[in-house]
Design a protein around this motif. Structure first.
Motif, PDB file in Angstrom:
ATOM      1  N   LYS A 261       1.645  -6.733 -20.515  1.00  0.00           N
ATOM      2  CA  LYS A 261       1.078  -5.548 -20.104  1.00  0.00           C
ATOM      3  C   LYS A 261       0.090  -5.615 -21.166  1.00  0.00           C
ATOM      4  O   LYS A 261      -0.106  -6.119 -22.421  1.00  0.00           O
ATOM      5  CB  LYS A 261       2.503  -3.821 -20.976  1.00  0.00           C
ATOM      6  N   GLY A 262      -1.137  -5.060 -20.816  1.00  0.00           N
ATOM      7  CA  GLY A 262      -2.256  -5.440 -21.723  1.00  0.00           C
ATOM      8  C   GLY A 262      -2.338  -3.951 -22.364  1.00  0.00           C
ATOM      9  O   GLY A 262      -1.887  -2.920 -22.539  1.00  0.00           O
ATOM     10  N   VAL A 263      -2.129  -4.353 -24.265  1.00  0.00           N
ATOM     11  CA  VAL A 263      -2.161  -3.405 -25.000  1.00  0.00           C
ATOM     12  C   VAL A 263      -3.561  -3.700 -25.474  1.00  0.00           C
ATOM     13  O   VAL A 263      -4.502  -3.925 -26.227  1.00  0.00           O
ATOM     14  CB  VAL A 263      -1.287  -4.355 -26.484  1.00  0.00           C
ATOM     15  N   VAL A 264      -3.799  -2.131 -25.170  1.00  0.00           N
ATOM     16  CA  VAL A 264      -5.236  -1.737 -25.630  1.00  0.00           C
ATOM     17  C   VAL A 264      -5.496  -1.505 -27.412  1.00  0.00           C
ATOM     18  O   VAL A 264      -4.343  -0.506 -27.929  1.00  0.00           O
ATOM     19  CB  VAL A 264      -5.553   0.093 -25.076  1.00  0.00           C
ATOM     20  N   TYR A 265      -6.121  -2.179 -27.915  1.00  0.00           N
ATOM     21  CA  TYR A 265      -6.818  -2.419 -28.661  1.00  0.00           C
ATOM     22  C   TYR A 265      -7.593  -1.476 -29.725  1.00  0.00           C
ATOM     23  O   TYR A 265      -8.796  -2.273 -28.711  1.00  0.00           O
ATOM     24  CB  TYR A 265      -7.222  -3.945 -29.672  1.00  0.00           C
ATOM     25  N   ARG A 266      -8.674  -0.718 -30.211  1.00  0.00           N
ATOM     26  CA  ARG A 266      -8.829   0.293 -30.679  1.00  0.00           C
ATOM     27  C   ARG A 266      -9.700  -1.105 -32.317  1.00  0.00           C
ATOM     28  O   ARG A 266      -9.023  -1.416 -32.979  1.00  0.00           O
ATOM     29  CB  ARG A 266      -8.684   1.516 -30.552  1.00  0.00           C
ATOM     30  N   HIS A 267     -10.906  -0.333 -32.364  1.00  0.00           N
ATOM     31  CA  HIS A 267     -11.197  -0.916 -33.435  1.00  0.00           C
ATOM     32  C   HIS A 267      -9.922  -0.333 -34.783  1.00  0.00           C
ATOM     33  O   HIS A 267     -10.376  -1.537 -35.841  1.00  0.00           O
ATOM     34  CB  HIS A 267     -12.656  -1.039 -33.736  1.00  0.00           C
ATOM     35  N   ARG A 268      -9.640   0.762 -34.564  1.00  0.00           N
ATOM     36  CA  ARG A 268      -9.074   1.506 -35.919  1.00  0.00           C
ATOM     37  C   ARG A 268      -8.073   0.492 -35.964  1.00  0.00           C
ATOM     38  O   ARG A 268      -7.486   0.771 -37.272  1.00  0.00           O
ATOM     39  CB  ARG A 268      -9.459   2.306 -35.832  1.00  0.00           C
ATOM     40  N   HIS A 269      -7.484   0.321 -34.923  1.00  0.00           N
ATOM     41  CA  HIS A 269      -6.213  -0.406 -34.972  1.00  0.00           C
ATOM     42  C   HIS A 269      -6.155  -1.706 -35.235  1.00  0.00           C
ATOM     43  O   HIS A 269      -5.335  -2.566 -36.760  1.00  0.00           O
ATOM     44  CB  HIS A 269      -5.560  -0.545 -33.637  1.00  0.00           C
ATOM     45  N   PHE A 270      -6.944  -3.109 -35.518  1.00  0.00           N
ATOM     46  CA  PHE A 270      -8.298  -3.932 -35.913  1.00  0.00           C
ATOM     47  C   PHE A 270      -7.941  -3.794 -37.065  1.00  0.00           C
ATOM     48  O   PHE A 270      -7.369  -4.854 -38.924  1.00  0.00           O
ATOM     49  CB  PHE A 270      -9.263  -4.329 -35.119  1.00  0.00           C
ATOM     50  N   VAL A 271      -9.075  -2.928 -37.588  1.00  0.00           N
ATOM     51  CA  VAL A 271      -9.771  -2.851 -39.598  1.00  0.00           C
ATOM     52  C   VAL A 271      -7.971  -1.738 -40.147  1.00  0.00           C
ATOM     53  O   VAL A 271      -7.903  -2.401 -41.504  1.00  0.00           O
ATOM     54  CB  VAL A 271      -9.834  -1.670 -39.075  1.00  0.00           C
ATOM     55  N   ALA A 272      -7.150  -1.077 -39.207  1.00  0.00           N
ATOM     56  CA  ALA A 272      -5.981  -1.323 -40.319  1.00  0.00           C
ATOM     57  C   ALA A 272      -4.751  -2.294 -40.397  1.00  0.00           C
ATOM     58  O   ALA A 272      -4.157  -2.181 -41.658  1.00  0.00           O
ATOM     59  CB  ALA A 272      -5.175   0.053 -39.560  1.00  0.00           C
ATOM     60  N   GLN A 273      -5.491  -3.233 -39.453  1.00  0.00           N
ATOM     61  CA  GLN A 273      -4.386  -4.098 -39.713  1.00  0.00           C
ATOM     62  C   GLN A 273      -4.520  -5.539 -41.044  1.00  0.00           C
ATOM     63  O   GLN A 273      -3.753  -5.573 -41.733  1.00  0.00           O
ATOM     64  CB  GLN A 273      -4.017  -4.716 -38.344  1.00  0.00           C
ATOM     65  N   ILE A 274      -5.800  -5.000 -41.384  1.00  0.00           N
ATOM     66  CA  ILE A 274      -6.254  -5.524 -42.462  1.00  0.00           C
ATOM     67  C   ILE A 274      -5.421  -5.107 -43.474  1.00  0.00           C
ATOM     68  O   ILE A 274      -5.302  -5.840 -44.395  1.00  0.00           O
ATOM     69  CB  ILE A 274      -7.970  -5.679 -42.414  1.00  0.00           C
ATOM     70  N   ASP A 275      -5.860  -3.675 -43.299  1.00  0.00           N
ATOM     71  CA  ASP A 275      -5.634  -3.365 -44.917  1.00  0.00           C
ATOM     72  C   ASP A 275      -4.344  -2.880 -45.297  1.00  0.00           C
ATOM     73  O   ASP A 275      -3.602  -3.421 -45.820  1.00  0.00           O
ATOM     74  CB  ASP A 275      -5.742  -1.877 -44.774  1.00  0.00           C
ATOM     75  N   LEU A 276      -3.216  -2.961 -43.538  1.00  0.00           N
ATOM     76  CA  LEU A 276      -1.580  -3.195 -44.527  1.00  0.00           C
ATOM     77  C   LEU A 276      -1.379  -4.352 -44.415  1.00  0.00           C
ATOM     78  O   LEU A 276      -0.267  -4.384 -45.434  1.00  0.00           O
ATOM     79  CB  LEU A 276      -1.147  -2.542 -42.623  1.00  0.00           C
TER      80      LEU A 276
END
Length: 556
Positions: free
Chosen positions: A189-204
């Motif tokens: 399945k194609g998971v839709v990543y928004r820019h906020r998801h990537f930025v949050a991953q960096i922080d976490l």
């Protein structure tokens, strides 16, 4: 002006702060006369400037903000330059595991409806031959172009040379990428990543593992290398096939670690086993991270023994749809080994703040609103749910799958958020630690209650002459027959197989939950997922087990 919410936004900053620091190094194939025949490096200045040029060139070829572009490029400097260029342009890269079944791959590409196809010559040839992604009108070839038309990446970069900064002013809710799951437990399945998801991953990730700029990382799963520049790390892209980590050459990996001062390593459990079996000390490493599937207890112990005393071995828990969810360090994981081998499940640690992890009652039905979910207390097994900044909102063009995996929750202040259903079963212990018990779709529903893979298999995996086991259910509904598929240790004579099965049966009789298992089948080699070579294809094993003659074991 508000700063862009974009994983590539760190590049211009780092290019200004540390322009000559190595951002990425891709050692070539090891030759008889030395380590790297084609050792390619990119400084932060080069990564920033060249990705700017490619982003500008892509715009001239019609690939800009919101353009969905399939990327089928092997791990290389070109892959990372291209990915950062797409992020800077505000385009939407579409990534699909290249090793999945070709029919599933074609379905994924069609489902994503890409407007551009960027790939190496082999991928372009396959696109024509297999009629992949007919919606893609723009074609970019990374490498030599043949008869299919379009531009090469070199031409694209040349067209955008000297164009200057290209970072689009993307917002947090803008779509950043579509990442297809491996399909190891179902249809990709194609998971839709928004820019906020990537930025949050960096922080976490930064906060969970205490990552500081200046380190040298070897990410053996290439997409994770995209996080390194944003974390201020230098990436060493290893000379290996990332789709077959179990076949990686440990000598090459260790040579690269020593040659380039690697102090951090990310790899799947299969890669960790390769290094553990090789047995050479990992003196330079200070942090090792393994994800994709539970790391076997003996592998954890072996890796810990090879690492310096002050090094950390982390095993984060999560999924493509939400990562990281929880983390545990190797020392604590080792302390839970005995409980795991007695049927407690696998401890995956404590939730990473600010994630809110809750356990709900098991159901295969959709739950539209959180008020309809039944939250369970400590020590009760149910489905793991996560609400937090990295929990994605939807699957691309899959409304039914989205409905089954997402729950809308209204908060006290009247705002709403999406709660992701992990599709995993687990429980919290009295200390607040999360224990993984297995996939929901892999539970075996017997007349006496459910059996869970991660509570059953570790019991039998303690046998010294067993490589691994897999619990599957034969039959439909709530009266399935539990069957344990067994992969024997290498080189064990066939004359010993029946003895081992008898010993496994007696071992299982020592526990209430495993005493229900009377059917044991030897399998020559379990099917595993492409991405990590670690997740067992239990659906395939169940279909195989249903066709085998039944010879149940009984008490003598």
């Amino acid at each position: 002006m508000t700063a862009a919410c974009n994983i590539a936004a760190a590049l211009p900053r780092l290019a200004a702060e540390a322009p000559d620091r190595i951002a990425m190094r891709c050692p070539g194939s090891r030759g008889p006369g030395g380590f790297a025949r084609h050792d390619l490096t990119l400084s932060y200045r080069e990564l920033d400037q060249r990705s700017d040029a490619i982003a500008a060139g892509l715009a001239k070829h019609g690939i800009g903000r919101g353009t969905r572009a399939v990327v089928m490029v092997r791990p290389s400097p070109e892959f990372f330059l291209l990915m950062f260029a797409l992020f800077k342009a505000g385009a939407v890269p579409v990534l699909v595991d290249p090793g999945i079944d070709k029919r599933a791959l074609k379905e994924c590409l069609g489902e994503a409806m890409p407007e551009a196809f960027i790939g190496i010559p082999l991928a372009q040839f396959a696109r024509i031959l297999l009629r992949w992604a007919p919606s893609a009108r723009t074609r970019i070839t990374v490498g030599r172009r043949w008869f299919w038309g379009g531009a090469t990446l070199a031409q694209v970069e040349a067209a955008g040379a000297n164009a200057g900064p290209q970072l689009a002013d993307t917002a947090g809710d803008d779509v950043a990428a579509i990442l297809f799951t491996s399909g190891s437990t179902g249809v990709p399945k194609g998971v839709v990543y928004r820019h906020r998801h990537f930025v949050a991953q960096i922080d976490l990730l930064r906060d969970a593992f205490g990552i500081r700029p200046g380190g040298v990382d070897m990410p053996t799963f290439p997409p994770f290398a995209l996080f390194d520049p944003a974390l201020g790390l230098s990436s060493i892209i290893p000379d290996m096939d990332p789709t077959q980590p179990a076949k990686a050459d440990p000598r090459r990996l260790l040579h690269a670690m020593k040659a380039f001062g690697v102090d951090q390593l990310f790899g799947s459990p299969a890669l960790m086993k390769v290094l553990a079996d090789h047995g050479q000390k990992l003196d330079g490493l200070r942090r090792v991270t393994s994800a994709g599937a539970p790391v076997p207890a003996d592998v954890v112990a072996h890796i810990r023994a090879l690492l310096p005393d002050d090094a950390q071995f982390w095993t984060p828990y999560g999924a493509t749809e939400c990562l990281p969810v929880a983390v545990i360090e190797g020392r604590e994981l080792q302390s839970t080994r005995e409980a795991t081998e007695h049927g407690a499940g696998t401890c995956v640690g404590r939730p990473v703040p600010p994630n809110e992890v809750r356990i709900i009652a098991i159901t295969d039905a959709a739950i539209p609103d959180w008020s309809q979910a039944q939250v369970l207390g400590a020590e009760m097994i149910g489905e793991i749910t996560v609400a937090g900044p990295t929990a994605t909102d939807e699957y691309f063009n899959r409304p039914q799958a989205t409905a089954l995996a997402k729950i809308r929750e209204t908060l006290p202040d009247g705002s709403t958020r999406v709660v992701h259903r992990m599709g995993d079963l687990g429980r919290f212990d009295a200390e607040g630690r999360l224990w993984f018990c297995g996939r929901k779709s892999h539970r075996v529903r017997t007349a006496l209650g459910n059996l869970y893979t991660e509570q059953v298999e570790p019991v039998f995996n303690t046998h010294p002459e067993v490589a691994r086991t897999a619990l599957v259910g034969v039959g439909e509904g709530s009266d399935q027959r539990p069957v344990l598929c067994v992969e024997m240790a290498p080189n064990l004579p066939m004359s010993e197989h029946e003895r081992v099965l008898d010993e496994l049966y007696r071992l299982g009789m020592g526990y209430v939950h495993t005493a229900r298992i009377h059917d044991f089948l030897i399998h020559p080699g379990f099917p595993v997922d492409i991405r990590h070579n670690a997740k067992i294809g239990r659906e395939q094993l169940a279909a195989w087990a249903a066709k085998q003659p039944r010879v149940p074991r009984r008490n003598a």
